[in-house]
Design an enzyme around this catalytic site. Structure first.
Site, short mmCIF file in Angstrom:
data_model
loop_
_atom_site.label_atom_id
_atom_site.label_comp_id
_atom_site.label_asym_id
_atom_site.label_seq_id
_atom_site.Cartn_x
_atom_site.Cartn_y
_atom_site.Cartn_z
N ALA A 5 -1.27 -2.79 13.55
CA ALA A 5 -0.91 -1.27 13.01
C ALA A 5 -0.07 -0.62 14.00
O ALA A 5 -0.48 -0.85 15.24
CB ALA A 5 -2.09 -0.66 12.68
N LYS A 12 -1.76 -12.94 20.05
CA LYS A 12 -2.53 -14.20 19.87
C LYS A 12 -1.75 -15.19 18.82
O LYS A 12 -1.09 -14.77 18.13
CB LYS A 12 -3.92 -13.87 19.35
CG LYS A 12 -4.75 -15.09 18.98
CD LYS A 12 -5.97 -14.64 18.33
CE LYS A 12 -7.00 -15.51 17.58
NZ LYS A 12 -7.60 -16.41 18.72
N HIS A 59 22.77 1.56 12.89
CA HIS A 59 24.31 2.25 13.20
C HIS A 59 24.97 1.57 14.55
O HIS A 59 24.19 1.47 15.63
CB HIS A 59 24.06 3.72 13.30
CG HIS A 59 23.45 4.02 11.97
ND1 HIS A 59 24.02 4.31 10.76
CD2 HIS A 59 22.15 4.47 11.77
CE1 HIS A 59 23.27 4.63 9.69
NE2 HIS A 59 22.26 4.81 10.24
N ASN A 87 0.87 -1.26 -0.07
CA ASN A 87 -0.04 -0.01 0.00
C ASN A 87 0.72 1.19 0.16
O ASN A 87 2.13 1.16 -0.07
CB ASN A 87 -0.94 0.07 1.21
CG ASN A 87 -2.30 0.60 0.71
OD1 ASN A 87 -2.43 1.39 0.20
ND2 ASN A 87 -3.31 -0.02 1.53
#
Length: 195
Positions: free
Chosen positions: A161, A184, A118, A88
């Site tokens: 998300a 879960k 780094h 997306n």
């Protein structure tokens, strides 16, 4: 003559102190920026997107691949994409360490895949360290998630998300949070007949 494979090997083994290597690596970084600008700054059909993305990563992508621009990468040549992959809009792939995305994976809006870290210690002047990211088949990564270097995500896993994934995710596991933790595990009974 130096090849793309030589550059990728240099990332993997530690950047060589070689001017020719650095010049060619820099030319590939600039190519990724140029092709990214072409991809992101005007409308393209799905077929054109696949062609442009194929040039960006240096290999043909399957006709089932779908991408909604904009898309950003700072190298491009160390990305490997399976079939039926969807990416997306707004994703950032920092791929010098290598990014492998398995068949049927869904990558949500604004996902960051970062294969570079780094050095912590001042005497090493923030030296780059590269390690791959491997995303298994049918993985779903939610919007605004970040996957860090040296992480593998097993097949059919889900990254919620906004998660920041710093450790491997087993197959059939849902993770979320900062840092991501198991929410879960999808049981064999819940997996159904498709697998």
């Amino acid at each position: 003559m130096i090849t793309v494979e030589d550059i990728i090997k240099g990332f993997r083994e530690g950047e060589p102190n070689d001017e020719e290597w650095r010049e060619y690596a820099n030319s590939l970084f600039q190519e990724a920026i140029r092709i990214g600008t072409e991809l992101n700054n005007q409308y393209h059909t799905p077929e054109e997107i696949r062609e442009i993305f194929g040039r960006m990563i240096g290999k043909r992508v399957d006709d089932s691949f779908r991408l909604f621009p904009p898309f950003y990468t700072d190298f491009g040549k160390n990305i490997h994409i399976g079939k039926n992959v969807f990416i997306n809009s707004g994703c950032h792939f920092q791929d010098q360490g290598g990014i492998e995305i398995g068949d049927g994976a869904f990558i949500g809006h604004n996902v960051v895949l970062a294969t570079i870290n780094h050095d912590l210690y001042p005497e090493n002047n923030r030296k780059n360290h590269y390690a791959p990211i491997k995303i298994g088949s049918h993985v779903w990564i939610g919007s605004n998630a970040t996957i860090l270097q040296n992480v593998s995500i097993g097949e059919w896993a889900v990254v919620a998300a906004g998660a920041v994934v710093t450790k491997n995710v087993p197959p059939f596991t849902v993770v979320g949070g900062v840092p991501a933790k198991t929410i879960k595990v999808i049981s064999p009974e819940e997996r159904g007949e498709i697998i």
